[in-house]
Design a protein around this motif. Structure first.
Motif, short mmCIF file in Angstrom:
data_model
loop_
_atom_site.label_atom_id
_atom_site.label_comp_id
_atom_site.label_asym_id
_atom_site.label_seq_id
_atom_site.Cartn_x
_atom_site.Cartn_y
_atom_site.Cartn_z
N PRO A 28 -1.61 15.21 -21.04
CA PRO A 28 -2.75 15.15 -21.97
C PRO A 28 -3.24 13.72 -22.22
N THR A 29 -2.34 12.76 -22.10
CA THR A 29 -2.71 11.35 -22.34
C THR A 29 -3.27 10.66 -21.11
N GLY A 30 -3.26 11.32 -19.95
CA GLY A 30 -3.79 10.72 -18.72
C GLY A 30 -2.90 11.02 -17.54
N SER A 31 -3.36 10.64 -16.39
CA SER A 31 -2.61 10.88 -15.15
C SER A 31 -1.72 9.70 -14.82
N GLN A 32 -0.57 10.02 -14.23
CA GLN A 32 0.35 8.99 -13.77
C GLN A 32 0.77 9.32 -12.35
N ILE A 33 1.03 8.27 -11.60
CA ILE A 33 1.54 8.43 -10.25
C ILE A 33 3.05 8.24 -10.33
N GLY A 34 3.79 9.25 -9.91
CA GLY A 34 5.25 9.20 -9.99
C GLY A 34 5.87 8.85 -8.66
N PHE A 35 6.89 8.02 -8.70
CA PHE A 35 7.63 7.62 -7.51
C PHE A 35 8.94 8.40 -7.54
N ASN A 36 9.09 9.35 -6.65
CA ASN A 36 10.23 10.26 -6.65
C ASN A 36 11.33 9.76 -5.70
N GLY A 37 12.46 9.38 -6.27
CA GLY A 37 13.62 9.04 -5.46
C GLY A 37 13.48 7.78 -4.63
N VAL B 138 0.86 -1.18 0.00
CA VAL B 138 0.00 0.00 0.00
C VAL B 138 0.89 1.23 0.00
N PHE B 139 0.61 2.15 -0.94
CA PHE B 139 1.38 3.38 -1.07
C PHE B 139 0.50 4.55 -0.67
N THR B 140 1.12 5.67 -0.31
CA THR B 140 0.41 6.88 0.04
C THR B 140 0.91 8.01 -0.85
N VAL B 141 -0.03 8.75 -1.45
CA VAL B 141 0.33 9.90 -2.26
C VAL B 141 0.91 10.97 -1.34
N SER B 142 2.10 11.44 -1.68
CA SER B 142 2.79 12.44 -0.89
C SER B 142 3.71 13.21 -1.82
N GLU B 143 3.76 14.52 -1.66
CA GLU B 143 4.62 15.32 -2.53
C GLU B 143 6.09 14.93 -2.39
N MET B 144 6.45 14.34 -1.28
CA MET B 144 7.86 13.97 -1.05
C MET B 144 8.29 12.74 -1.85
N THR B 145 7.46 11.71 -1.89
CA THR B 145 7.89 10.47 -2.53
C THR B 145 6.97 9.98 -3.63
N VAL B 146 5.67 10.18 -3.50
CA VAL B 146 4.71 9.69 -4.48
C VAL B 146 3.76 10.82 -4.80
N ASP B 147 3.77 11.29 -6.05
CA ASP B 147 2.84 12.35 -6.40
C ASP B 147 2.22 12.09 -7.76
N VAL B 148 1.26 12.93 -8.13
CA VAL B 148 0.47 12.74 -9.34
C VAL B 148 0.95 13.71 -10.41
N HIS B 149 1.15 13.18 -11.61
CA HIS B 149 1.53 13.99 -12.76
C HIS B 149 0.40 13.90 -13.78
N HIS B 150 -0.10 15.05 -14.22
CA HIS B 150 -1.19 15.07 -15.20
C HIS B 150 -0.63 15.40 -16.57
#
Length: 157
Positions: A54-63, A40-52
Motif C-alpha cells: 500500500p505504501t509503494g512498490s519495492q524491488i526485492g532481491f531474493n537469496g 545493471v539488474f534484471t527483474v526475474s522471479e528467481m532472484t529479483v522481483d517486484v513486491h507491491h
C-alpha cells in the motif's frame, strides 16, 4: 543498451516504469553502495522481483549473496528500457528503423517516427538510443502542445 543519461531524461520527462520480468534497471539511491550505481539488474522471479505494498512498490532481491540488500524502493531505481519496449511505447508513431553505414562515420541507427503528425528522424549510436530520443521527443511534444506545422499561421503586426 539505452544510455543512462537518456533513461534519466525519459524518467524526468514523465515516463513511468511498471516492472515486469526481464526489465533491466540500476539502483540510484543515495543509501545504496556508491559503487553499485553501475550494476545493471534484471527483474526475474528467481532472484529479483517486484513486491507491491500500500505504501509503494519495492524491488526485492531474493537469496542474493553478493548484496547485503533485501529490497529497494522503486523510486530509487532507474529503468533501462529495451529496444522492443521503446518501440512499443512509440505505438503507431514508429515508422522505421535502419542501420546507417558510412565509410567515414561509425555505424549508427536511424529511427523514423511520426511525432504529433510530423515525420521526424532520430539518429544515434545504438538502436535503443535512437528509439529513446524519438520517445523523449514524443513525450516533450505531447506536453508542450502541437507542432508548428499544425499551428495557425502567425499574424504580422
Amino acid at each position: 543498451m539505452i544510455s543512462i543519461e537518456l533513461a534519466r531524461a525519459l524518467r524526468t520527462a514523465g515516463l513511468r516504469w511498471h516492472p515486469v520480468s526481464g526489465d533491466r534497471f540500476l539502483i540510484e539511491s543515495s543509501a545504496a553502495d556508491p559503487g553499485a550505481g553501475a550494476d545493471v539488474f534484471t527483474v526475474s522471479e528467481m532472484t529479483v522481483d517486484v513486491h507491491h505494498f500500500p505504501t509503494g512498490s519495492q524491488i526485492g532481491f531474493n537469496g542474493t549473496t553478493e548484496w547485503a540488500l533485501d529490497s529497494v524502493d522503486l523510486g530509487d531505481t532507474l529503468w533501462l528500457p529495451r529496444e522492443d519496449q521503446l518501440r512499443a511505447l512509440l505505438r503507431d508513431g514508429f515508422l522505421s528503423l535502419r542501420v546507417v553505414r558510412d565509410e567515414l562515420e561509425p555505424e549508427a541507427y536511424e529511427v523514423r517516427a511520426s511525432i504529433l503528425g510530423v515525420e521526424r528522424v532520430f539518429v544515434a549510436a545504438t538502436a535503443e538510443d535512437a528509439y529513446g530520443e524519438a520517445l523523449l521527443d514524443l513525450i516533450v511534444q505531447s506536453l508542450v502542445g502541437e507542432p508548428e506545422s499544425v499551428l495557425p499561421p502567425r499574424l504580422e503586426a
